[in-house]
Enzyme design. Structure first.
Site, short mmCIF file in Angstrom:
data_model
loop_
_atom_site.label_atom_id
_atom_site.label_comp_id
_atom_site.label_asym_id
_atom_site.label_seq_id
_atom_site.Cartn_x
_atom_site.Cartn_y
_atom_site.Cartn_z
N HIS A 159 0.82 -1.22 0.00
CA HIS A 159 0.00 0.00 0.00
C HIS A 159 0.85 1.27 0.00
O HIS A 159 0.31 2.37 0.06
CB HIS A 159 -0.92 0.03 1.22
CG HIS A 159 -2.02 -1.01 1.17
ND1 HIS A 159 -2.79 -1.33 2.24
CD2 HIS A 159 -2.45 -1.79 0.15
CE1 HIS A 159 -3.66 -2.27 1.91
NE2 HIS A 159 -3.47 -2.57 0.64
N LYS A 343 -14.28 -10.06 4.42
CA LYS A 343 -14.43 -9.17 3.27
C LYS A 343 -15.38 -9.87 2.31
O LYS A 343 -15.05 -10.93 1.78
CB LYS A 343 -13.08 -8.98 2.57
CG LYS A 343 -12.02 -8.25 3.41
CD LYS A 343 -10.64 -8.40 2.79
CE LYS A 343 -9.62 -7.50 3.45
NZ LYS A 343 -8.22 -7.90 3.11
P1 PGA Z 1 -6.32 -5.06 0.24
O1 PGA Z 1 -5.58 -5.08 1.64
O2 PGA Z 1 -7.67 -4.51 0.39
O3 PGA Z 1 -5.41 -4.19 -0.60
O4 PGA Z 1 -6.30 -6.48 -0.27
C1 PGA Z 1 -6.23 -5.08 2.86
C2 PGA Z 1 -5.72 -6.14 3.77
O5 PGA Z 1 -4.77 -6.90 3.45
O6 PGA Z 1 -6.28 -6.30 4.85
ZN ZN Z 2 -4.95 -8.08 5.49
#
Ligand code: PGA
Ligand code: ZN
Length: 431
Positions: A159, A343
């Site tokens: 990131h 997620k």
């Molecule tokens: P990502 O990262 O949304 O870029 O996959 C978030 C995470 O790893 O928690």
């Molecule tokens: Zn993560």
């Protein structure tokens, strides 16, 4: 209560919109017979687990290959005719239909982006038809616990453009009685951190990354933790009491399989050395949660670290667990994790994410509802966190509207609940 017929899905429409990185993504609108409306936008990750649902992208020249018109077509041409006429209240049936229609393990046919946006639009439409806020549609009138936000304030890894191997350095404002007080603490620490980073590293250190955190030119994990420690103290709070620290190592992304070593702090560590490294850090700083401390191919080292820090630090899976209930069950029974990141777009439908949350909570493990690094104004995850009373949410720094939109929705929910609202606080970290 409304008549069942009124929940019938009457209209489904997907379009291409933009996410917070300026990449195209899928938005879906669903309308029911009663005129209830739900809308959702699929987010997109940058540091993804290998077993995640895959997004359908167009390739080619337009949008440098990132377009999602094929996924939009999947919504309008295939999913819409299959789910129009179904009962949105029975959203699990709708999701099952989407899963069957796709027919793959990883949503490769219709696209994880198409499935996610549709599934989330359906529950939003059902809640609207019922005349309920989504969190109450999910959790009923009992749902009243506001989550502790894990706020990513220093960025590294995939990131950021700095040399920090660990992807996310998070603060958790646990020493508050209400969610709005927790936000106040977090903002004060965030602003203090900004000032300190500017003084030490210059003005370019306070540009923000994808999730609203700073990406200062630091080289070591301890530099980042020291900066957090100082920011919390200077802001007038006590690290380890008012504010806990949390890390998302996202270690799959600094593991070198050819050398079988982890590249961290400009050193190369064997897995066992990385276990010791984390233990040292935990002894030096109030780190209470570590996500993906090892690569997704090294569950045995998750287990080893967990056995050594049990009761003190939560060991959480993300790339490891990819919101799949079957993997989460397995890793719970093998004593590998204290919890998992949730997620919806890792698995592709709300129902499948719900299954994962339920497995975790039933086993007294943590479910941390999470944004993605590419996100949008969509606030569904705020409702999911309160609806299931997960006690924890992860949705970035208190900056950038795609991050603050979730915090603002939680502030609204807290206000709506009035005196009934509970802030999860330190309880969220107990096991
Ligand atoms: P990502 O990262 O949304 O870029 O996959 C978030 C995470 O790893 O928690
Ligand atoms: Zn993560």
């Amino acid at each position: 209560m409304r008549e069942v017929d009124e929940f019938t899905i009457k209209f489904v429409r997907g379009i291409q919109v933009l996410d917070s990185r300026g990449d195209p993504t899928v938005e879906v609108t669903v309308v029911t017979e009663a005129g209830g409306m739900g809308r959702a936008i699929a987010p997109a990750g940058a540091s993804r687990g290998r077993l995640e649902a895959v997004d359908l992208r167009d390739g080619g020249k337009d949008y440098r290959g990132r377009g999602v018109l094929r996924a939009v077509e999947a919504v309008n041409k295939y999913i819409a005719p299959a789910i129009i006429g179904m009962n949105s209240f029975m959203y699990r049936n709708v999701d099952r239909k989407i899963i069957e229609l796709d027919g793959t393990e990883n949503k490769a046919r219709l696209g994880g982006n198409a499935c996610t946006a549709t599934s989330l639009a359906v529950i939003n439409a059902a809640a609207d038809t019922a005349g309920l806020p989504l969190f109450q549609f999910i959790g009923g009138s009992r749902a009243r616990t506001l989550p502790v936000p894990l706020m990513n304030v220093i960025n590294g890894g995939a990131h950021a453009g700095n040399k920090l191997s660990i992807q996310e350095f998070m603060i958790a404002p646990v020493g508050a009685d209400t969610f709005h007080d927790a936000i106040k603490i977090a903002v004060e620490v965030y602003k203090t951190l900004k000032e300190l980073l500017k003084a030490t590293y210059g003005a370019s250190a306070i540009n923000v990354g994808d999730e609203g955190g700073f990406a200062p030119p630091m080289t070591s994990t301890r530099d980042a933790l020291q900066a957090l420690y100082k920011a919390v103290s200077v802001a007038g709070y006590e690290p380890g009491s008012d504010v806990y620290f949390a890390l998302d190592a996202a270690a799959s992304h600094f593991y070198d399989p050819s050398e079988k070593k982890y590249l961290i702090d400009e050193r190369k560590l064997k897995p066992l050395e990385l276990v010791e490294y984390y233990i040292d850090i935990i002894n030096e700083y109030p780190v209470k949660l570590i996500e993906d401390p090892f690569s997704e191919d090294h569950p045995e080292y998750f287990k080893m670290l967990r056995s050594k820090v049990r009761g003190k630090v939560l060991i959480i899976g993300d790339d490891l667990t990819v919101t799949r209930a079957s993997r989460i069950s397995k890793f719970i029974s093998e004593e590998i994790i204290d919890g998992a990141i949730i997620k919806v777009n890792q698995v592709g439908t709300f129902s499948e994410a719900e299954d994962s949350i339920r497995v975790l909570l039933r086993n007294d493990r943590k479910a941390i509802v999470s944004h993605r690094s590419g996100d949008s104004e969509d606030v569904t995850i705020a409702h999911i966190a309160v609806g299931f009373e997960t006690g924890l949410i992860k949705t970035g720094a208190p900056a950038r509207s795609e991050r603050t939109s979730k915090y603002n929705e939680l502030l609204r929910i807290e206000d709506y609940l009035g005196g009934d609202a509970i802030y999860s606080g330190k309880n969220a970290f107990l096991r």
